[in-house]
Design a protein around this motif. Structure first.
Motif, PDB file in Angstrom:
ATOM      1  N   SER A  22       0.824  -1.215   0.000  1.00 48.63           N
ATOM      2  CA  SER A  22       0.000   0.000   0.000  1.00 48.63           C
ATOM      3  C   SER A  22       0.853   1.259   0.000  1.00 48.63           C
ATOM      4  CB  SER A  22      -0.917   0.001   1.230  1.00 48.63           C
ATOM      5  OG  SER A  22      -0.143  -0.089   2.424  1.00 48.63           O
ATOM      6  N   GLY A  23       2.148   1.106  -0.231  1.00 49.31           N
ATOM      7  CA  GLY A  23       3.044   2.247  -0.202  1.00 49.31           C
ATOM      8  C   GLY A  23       3.232   2.911  -1.559  1.00 49.31           C
ATOM      9  N   PHE A  24       4.236   3.793  -1.615  1.00 53.25           N
ATOM     10  CA  PHE A  24       4.517   4.542  -2.834  1.00 53.25           C
ATOM     11  C   PHE A  24       6.025   4.618  -3.035  1.00 53.25           C
ATOM     12  CE2 PHE A  24       0.446   6.109  -1.392  1.00 53.25           C
ATOM     13  CZ  PHE A  24      -0.288   6.305  -2.563  1.00 53.25           C
ATOM     14  N   THR A  25       6.415   4.921  -4.256  1.00 52.88           N
ATOM     15  CA  THR A  25       7.795   5.291  -4.547  1.00 52.88           C
ATOM     16  C   THR A  25       7.801   6.753  -4.972  1.00 52.88           C
ATOM     17  OG1 THR A  25       8.513   3.092  -5.236  1.00 52.88           O
ATOM     18  CG2 THR A  25       9.779   4.946  -6.060  1.00 52.88           C
ATOM     19  N   LEU A  26       8.617   7.549  -4.289  1.00 51.92           N
ATOM     20  CA  LEU A  26       8.771   8.956  -4.635  1.00 51.92           C
ATOM     21  C   LEU A  26      10.051   9.134  -5.435  1.00 51.92           C
ATOM     22  CD1 LEU A  26       7.965  10.968  -1.357  1.00 51.92           C
ATOM     23  CD2 LEU A  26       6.453  10.509  -3.288  1.00 51.92           C
ATOM     24  N   THR A  27       9.974   9.919  -6.496  1.00 48.67           N
ATOM     25  CA  THR A  27      11.163  10.351  -7.214  1.00 48.67           C
ATOM     26  C   THR A  27      11.332  11.841  -6.957  1.00 48.67           C
ATOM     27  OG1 THR A  27      10.799   8.716  -8.945  1.00 48.67           O
ATOM     28  CG2 THR A  27      12.331  10.501  -9.441  1.00 48.67           C
ATOM     29  N   LEU A  28      12.521  12.217  -6.513  1.00 51.26           N
ATOM     30  CA  LEU A  28      12.824  13.613  -6.204  1.00 51.26           C
ATOM     31  C   LEU A  28      13.957  14.068  -7.106  1.00 51.26           C
ATOM     32  CD1 LEU A  28      12.484  11.860  -3.309  1.00 51.26           C
ATOM     33  CD2 LEU A  28      12.235  14.179  -2.461  1.00 51.26           C
ATOM     34  N   TRP A  62      18.511  13.113  -9.681  1.00 52.73           N
ATOM     35  CA  TRP A  62      17.297  12.586  -9.056  1.00 52.73           C
ATOM     36  C   TRP A  62      17.609  11.349  -8.224  1.00 52.73           C
ATOM     37  CZ3 TRP A  62      16.358   7.569 -10.173  1.00 52.73           C
ATOM     38  CH2 TRP A  62      16.776   7.057 -11.414  1.00 52.73           C
ATOM     39  N   PHE A  63      16.725  11.059  -7.272  1.00 52.36           N
ATOM     40  CA  PHE A  63      16.813   9.834  -6.491  1.00 52.36           C
ATOM     41  C   PHE A  63      15.412   9.356  -6.133  1.00 52.36           C
ATOM     42  CE2 PHE A  63      16.732  13.133  -3.275  1.00 52.36           C
ATOM     43  CZ  PHE A  63      16.062  12.589  -2.181  1.00 52.36           C
ATOM     44  N   LYS A  64      15.330   8.059  -5.807  1.00 51.00           N
ATOM     45  CA  LYS A  64      14.044   7.463  -5.455  1.00 51.00           C
ATOM     46  C   LYS A  64      14.078   6.921  -4.029  1.00 51.00           C
ATOM     47  CE  LYS A  64      12.681   6.037 -10.132  1.00 51.00           C
ATOM     48  NZ  LYS A  64      12.212   4.911 -10.978  1.00 51.00           N
TER      49      LYS A  64
END
Length: 223
Positions: A22-28, A62-64
């Motif tokens: 139920s989580g997410f992956t963020l890309t910044l 960028w990183f995830k």
């Protein structure tokens, strides 16, 4: 471990639901400065939460990071949207100047902004904890608090209303995302780890002593 001294504000460039949880992956992105010595598995504090770098591109900047269900429950990171900016700090190194305080990157609760009042070139922020939290004993006027990853000084604490406040100087307004937030929005809060150890240790010691006294009284037939 972190210091609460924010290095950059990175931009959320994508939010991808996890296929297995139920989580997410963020890309910044726009994060070149903090990726020069980065490795997969490193910790980066994002809006106060210690997150693990799962992938990065130093050249592209960028990183995830992954957001698990526990993180989404404890923090405001689930409210982030594309183009939002977040405070970022790399884990401290052995030669880092300790300009802030000891920050674990473990969020204790969120708090709501209930007022923002200009005071000269500074801003006075007032926050309110949700009713179910029991964190006020760890807050001390002129003590430390971490808000969205930034080490800040408490300028007032009101136990009865579950409220507390900080003053944001003009320099911090230019660096931190807090200055862009509005009344009603939430922030991530980590209370001072020293307070946790002192008060938590005291409570455990008192319970231990009570148990020992009760045991001895039972052995002697007093109770």
């Amino acid at each position: 471990m972190f210091t609460g001294i924010i290095e950059i504000t990175a931009r959320i460039s994508s939010i991808t639901p996890s296929s297995s949880s139920s989580g997410f992956t963020l890309t910044l992105d726009e994060a070149h400065e903090i990726l020069v010595d980065c490795h997969v598995g490193d910790s980066i504090c994002v809006n106060g939460a210690c997150l693990t770098v799962t992938e990065f591109d130093m050249g592209a900047g960028w990183f995830k990071v992954g957001l698990a269900h526990e993180t989404l429950q404890r923090t405001n990171l689930g409210q982030l949207q594309i183009d939002d900016r977040v405070n970022c700090e790399r884990a401290m190194s052995s030669h880092t100047r300790f300009g802030g305080h000891m920050v674990q990157g473990h969020i204790d609760s969120t708090a709501k902004i209930i007022s923002i009042i200009p005071d000269g070139n500074s801003l006075r922020f007032k926050f309110e904890f949700p009713p179910q939290t029991n964190l006020m004993p760890y807050l001390v006027e002129k003590g430390y608090i971490t808000i969205d990853g930034a080490s800040l000084t408490l300028v007032f604490v009101d136990d009865s209303s579950l409220t507390f406040g900080i003053m944001l100087i003009s320099h911090s307004q230019e660096i931190l995302t807090l200055s862009k937030k509005k009344v009603g929005e939430s922030v991530n809060v980590e209370v001072d780890i020293l307070g946790k150890y002192i008060l938590g240790g005291t409570g455990r010691m008192e319970r231990l002593i009570d148990n020992i006294v009760e045991k001895r009284m039972k052995e002697k037939g007093i109770i």
